[in-house]
Motif scaffolding. Sequence first.
Motif, short mmCIF file in Angstrom:
data_model
loop_
_atom_site.label_atom_id
_atom_site.label_comp_id
_atom_site.label_asym_id
_atom_site.label_seq_id
_atom_site.Cartn_x
_atom_site.Cartn_y
_atom_site.Cartn_z
N ILE A 130 16.10 7.41 -1.66
CA ILE A 130 15.07 6.95 -0.73
C ILE A 130 13.84 6.56 -1.54
N PRO A 131 13.45 5.30 -1.46
CA PRO A 131 12.31 4.87 -2.28
C PRO A 131 11.06 5.73 -2.10
N VAL A 132 10.78 6.14 -0.86
CA VAL A 132 9.53 6.89 -0.69
C VAL A 132 9.63 8.24 -1.39
N PHE A 133 10.84 8.77 -1.51
CA PHE A 133 10.99 10.03 -2.22
C PHE A 133 10.79 9.79 -3.72
N PHE A 135 0.86 -1.18 0.00
CA PHE A 135 0.00 0.00 0.00
C PHE A 135 0.89 1.22 0.00
N GLU A 136 1.04 1.80 -1.15
CA GLU A 136 1.99 2.91 -1.26
C GLU A 136 1.38 4.20 -0.72
N GLY A 137 1.39 4.32 0.57
CA GLY A 137 0.86 5.52 1.19
C GLY A 137 -0.65 5.55 1.19
N THR A 196 14.83 -1.00 12.17
CA THR A 196 14.69 0.26 12.90
C THR A 196 15.31 1.42 12.15
N ARG A 197 14.78 2.62 12.42
CA ARG A 197 15.50 3.82 11.96
C ARG A 197 16.73 3.94 12.84
N PRO A 198 17.81 4.56 12.32
CA PRO A 198 19.09 4.53 13.05
C PRO A 198 19.00 5.09 14.48
N ALA A 212 14.17 6.82 7.43
CA ALA A 212 12.74 6.76 7.14
C ALA A 212 12.49 6.60 5.64
N GLY A 213 11.61 5.68 5.29
CA GLY A 213 11.19 5.54 3.90
C GLY A 213 12.20 4.85 3.00
N ILE A 214 13.25 4.27 3.59
CA ILE A 214 14.33 3.70 2.78
C ILE A 214 13.97 2.30 2.28
N GLY A 215 12.89 1.72 2.84
CA GLY A 215 12.43 0.43 2.32
C GLY A 215 12.53 -0.74 3.28
N LYS A 216 12.65 -0.47 4.56
CA LYS A 216 12.81 -1.58 5.53
C LYS A 216 11.54 -2.44 5.58
N THR A 217 10.39 -1.77 5.65
CA THR A 217 9.15 -2.54 5.74
C THR A 217 8.93 -3.35 4.47
N VAL A 218 9.14 -2.71 3.33
CA VAL A 218 8.95 -3.42 2.06
C VAL A 218 9.92 -4.61 1.98
N LEU A 219 11.12 -4.40 2.50
CA LEU A 219 12.12 -5.48 2.48
C LEU A 219 11.63 -6.68 3.30
N GLN A 254 5.35 -6.35 -8.71
CA GLN A 254 5.44 -5.44 -9.86
C GLN A 254 6.34 -4.25 -9.59
N ILE A 255 6.36 -3.78 -8.33
CA ILE A 255 7.15 -2.57 -8.08
C ILE A 255 8.47 -2.85 -7.37
N TYR A 256 8.63 -4.05 -6.82
CA TYR A 256 9.81 -4.27 -5.99
C TYR A 256 11.09 -4.08 -6.79
N THR A 257 11.91 -3.21 -6.31
CA THR A 257 13.19 -2.90 -6.94
C THR A 257 14.26 -3.24 -5.93
N GLU A 258 15.33 -3.84 -6.41
CA GLU A 258 16.37 -4.32 -5.50
C GLU A 258 16.92 -3.19 -4.63
N GLU A 290 15.56 1.96 -12.63
CA GLU A 290 14.70 0.76 -12.73
C GLU A 290 13.35 1.06 -12.09
N TYR A 291 13.38 1.77 -10.93
CA TYR A 291 12.14 2.08 -10.22
C TYR A 291 11.19 2.85 -11.13
N PHE A 292 11.74 3.91 -11.77
CA PHE A 292 10.86 4.75 -12.60
C PHE A 292 10.41 3.99 -13.85
N1 LIG Z 1 12.26 -2.13 -2.77
C1 LIG Z 1 11.33 -1.24 -3.12
N2 LIG Z 1 10.86 -1.18 -4.36
C2 LIG Z 1 9.94 -0.28 -4.72
N3 LIG Z 1 9.41 0.62 -3.90
C3 LIG Z 1 9.82 0.62 -2.64
C4 LIG Z 1 10.81 -0.31 -2.18
N4 LIG Z 1 11.05 -0.06 -0.88
C5 LIG Z 1 10.24 0.95 -0.54
N5 LIG Z 1 9.51 1.38 -1.58
C6 LIG Z 1 8.56 2.50 -1.57
O1 LIG Z 1 8.87 3.34 -0.46
C7 LIG Z 1 7.79 3.37 0.47
C8 LIG Z 1 8.34 3.37 1.88
O2 LIG Z 1 9.01 2.15 2.17
P1 LIG Z 1 9.01 1.47 3.62
O3 LIG Z 1 7.71 1.69 4.28
O4 LIG Z 1 9.48 0.08 3.47
O5 LIG Z 1 10.10 2.34 4.35
P2 LIG Z 1 10.67 2.15 5.83
O6 LIG Z 1 12.14 2.10 5.71
O7 LIG Z 1 9.99 1.02 6.52
O8 LIG Z 1 10.26 3.54 6.45
P3 LIG Z 1 9.85 3.92 7.94
O9 LIG Z 1 11.11 3.92 8.75
O10 LIG Z 1 9.31 5.31 7.75
O11 LIG Z 1 8.84 2.94 8.41
C9 LIG Z 1 6.94 2.18 0.13
O12 LIG Z 1 5.59 2.42 0.44
C10 LIG Z 1 7.14 2.05 -1.38
O13 LIG Z 1 6.34 2.97 -2.06
#
Ligand SMILES: Nc1ncnc2c1ncn2[C@@H]1O[C@H](COP(=O)(O)OP(=O)(O)OP(=O)(O)O)[C@@H](O)[C@H]1O
Length: 949
Positions: A308-311, A51-53, A248-250, A128-135, A65-69, A277-279
């Motif tokens: 930062i992926p969220v950016f 759920f992208e936001g 965790t965030r640092p 924040a937003g670097i992709g930890k949750t998605v990972l 479909q969106i996961y980028t390494e 690749e993301y775009f």
């Molecule tokens: N590997 C990825 N491929 C594509 N998009 C990604 C990826 N990782 C993150 N994103 C995009 O960035 C957004 C934020 O990622 P995520 O929630 O994983 O960040 P986070 O590091 O857990 O941040 P926070 O510390 O704020 O919880 C996602 O909703 C998604 O849109």
Amino acid sequence: ISFKTSLQTMMVDIHPTLIIEFLINFFSESSAESCQRELKASLKKKFQCVFEGIAKSGNPTLLEQIYTELYITKGGTAEVSDEHEVQQIEATSRRPNRPEATIRQEDIFKLPPGKQEPIRTVMTKGVAGIGKTVLTQKFTLDWAEDRSNQDIHFLFPFTFRELNVLKEKKFSLVGLLHHFFTETKGTCSFDEFQVLFIFDGLDECRLPLDFHNNQILTDVTESTSVDVLLTNLIRGNLLPSARLWITTRPAAANQIPAECVGMVTEVRGFADPQKEEYFRKRFRDEEQASRIISHIKTSRSLHIMCHIPVFCWITAAVLEDVLKTREGGELPNTLTEMYIHFLVVQTKVKKVKYDEGAGTGPDWSPESRKMIESLGKLAFEQLQKGNLIFYESDLTESGIDIRDASVYSGVFTQIFKEQRGLHQDKMFCFVHLSVQEFLAALHVHLTFITSGVNRLKEKPTLKFSCYFSKPKLTHLYSSAVDEALKSPNGHLDLFLRFLLGLSLQTNQRLLHGLLGQTGSGSQTNQETVQYIKTKISSDLTAERSINLFHCLNELNDSSLVEDIQQSMSSGRLCPDKLSPAQWSALVFFLLSSEEHLDVFDLKKYSTSGDVLLKLLPVVRASNKTDLHSFSLRELDLSNNNLQGSGLQLLAHACPGVLRLSVCSLSESCCAALSSVFSCPSTRLKELDLSNNNLRDAGVKLLSAGLQSSCCRLEVLRLSGCLLTQDGCASLAAALSSDPSRLKELDLSYNHPGGPGLHLLSAQLEDPRSSLELLKETIKHSHPTVPTGRSRLGRKVAYVERDQPYPDHPDRFCRNHQLLCSAGITGRCYWEVELTGGVHTSISYQGIARGGDGNDGWFGGNHQSWTLFYDGSGYSVWHDKKGISVLQSSSSSSSAHRVAVFVDCPAGTLSFFRVSSDSLIHLHTFRTTFSEPVYPGFGLWSCLCSSWWV
Ligand SMILES: Nc1ncnc2c1ncn2[C@@H]1O[C@H](COP(=O)(O)OP(=O)(O)OP(=O)(O)O)[C@@H](O)[C@H]1O
């Protein structure tokens, strides 16, 4: 049939208890298998979409479909990092080309090469937003879809967010699993299975994780509070065979004791190819994707932020819209512009979706305006408090009607997320911290424009005065600069960039309709630019001045950088004559210029240690720094807050002696130094690492390097590095290895214990060992608590009442502190019993007594040294530089004792905590005392501070 046959065979001649055991195993195995199948099915359903936001009404996107390494590195420590996240983003964004140990997502729990034991706990840090949750979602989905990590039988993904709401509840570990993962109710014992727990978002944890005082629990069926379950699981008391993954965030990493973490990894976001690749994945239309990518590449600031992926997601949303509506027009270039567009785009989306509007141009309805105002107030107030997750009560406080909250999140789905924890407790957050920082800046700007109140000052001082004179915007901006510079962790840095960005009329025009009247003119901007430039000229850290340069960028002023650029291209740059502001401009220029950072040749600038220090941020950021012509014999960087960055390069550059005492180095730096020891080209002979918190784990890493046949080190100083017996054992093992050349080892002011010292002393006796001198002076100068000490019975307390004493030039005017009248020239020991915030210090007589109070604080000048207890932990300070030495487990209101031991002829000052008549060493300062020193005491606040001697 096979079951029946086996049973019949057994029945013939096997003992009945064995048959029962067989049956239990048979059934539990098959029920475990079906539990696993159901768990996998449910996790697959839950994690196949991201759920992208969009928390509620949006269209879910398929993760695949969106996961980028993501770029993930291995190593580092679980320690807290003080840098603000944005600075980390900008610094880390340059690193991917370095030969760092990286790890693939699917290998995080693979057995490391050469290791027998799997790693139990992995901590993954990332801003924040670097992709930890998605990972973690990708990892879970791959497991659930049988793609990887099939040696794991059960995977339980938790988020701290959902655990927070169980704060008042009691569960057993098994009960907790059944509660969250009902599919596993058929399994009650997880001992014999390989289980992985994922705990995402430690930074959001609101449970009191008290690793020191929580009861020990080993029974998975015993009920207790969730925080006790977690501390025991993390410590390995519960389910020792389980594996854990914590993200965790640092800034929050240090909530878990370092000894509980087996490996630290860091998500660095997207490397350059992955940004593209993301775009390309997001925009199937190739032409559109190429246009967006090439625009991002033209703006260095945007390009960096796209790590930062969220950016990337925000940028994609904005550029997609802007390209549609502004064919051939200018695209957003600064951060503020990008975020303004983001807000405008979201408003349009809302209009089209909910108000059946046409979607052409933002029309700020009174409701939308009110909503932005309320969200801005919330963003600002919570930012001030350091909160990123809010509860209903926080919303009410900011004037947001709870009944409307779900509508808000439904409307502004992409700005404000509503999270539902268990039991339907509502929690809220902004989609990204930077969105919160942007809205906070908008709130401060709007409040000032409409009511003349400066929210950063918190006092509506202008209420009456504004009748006489119009409040000036320049005051708002200068106070924001001051507040941001005051923040110890830079939490207002990005906020400041946005606030100043909003002062530009071009940007205000974009928000016309929301802002109503525009505020500042070019005169105001010029004054603000001037104010920032004077700040840059003052004594700021590199990180702080870099942020101020970003602020100048947002204000469209690049004059300082252009001057430097011109001097560089004309060859007139003379490093010895640069002012502090020009130094900062040079650093900023070098950092923002792509080509200079590929190979950074330091000798072009100078070869003095001072210059090296000033350019350290560039050295850290550059992919390769040419330091070979840097022919210093000795480099003394002591008393600088290096925190380890660029160390490897420095150590390679320095052929002879490197002094890094009191440099805030930690365990993580030791890996870098250790690799220098084992590098064939190393020429390092003497290394002073005294008074850094390296601890046993750090020294273990150093010891590995000492064993290398390349290591040429002859003198190693580790005085005051918090070592115990374990650290000594690692050193002893290294020294007994064949090639060690170490002749002198300084271990004074540590806690080696008898066996530790014995191991090392044996090296002195051993004819095969090169060790000639072992300093362990702690035996002599570490005092034991004297038995016949007398209580002076002097007490001082903080009161807020006028005292009837006449003025005296020796009295401190502003600071609540005093000096004893008798000076010390020899050795002296005293103890202080304290409550609340207290300074225990020594000082020369000449310390400033009057003035504005800033220079006269103990530890705030070069004449005094202090141990400061702030109610929760200790830090030591000298000449405005401080390091934290111990967090206290006792509360600020309970009294405790500290001891001071000063040895003037030896030039040492040691602080200890007194614990049931033994001394715990906190820190030792080493200096030359040029005159008598006087014991001093300071009371920080009315936190009932008091002390006894
Ligand atoms: N590997 C990825 N491929 C594509 N998009 C990604 C990826 N990782 C993150 N994103 C995009 O960035 C957004 C934020 O990622 P995520 O929630 O994983 O960040 P986070 O590091 O857990 O941040 P926070 O510390 O704020 O919880 C996602 O909703 C998604 O849109």
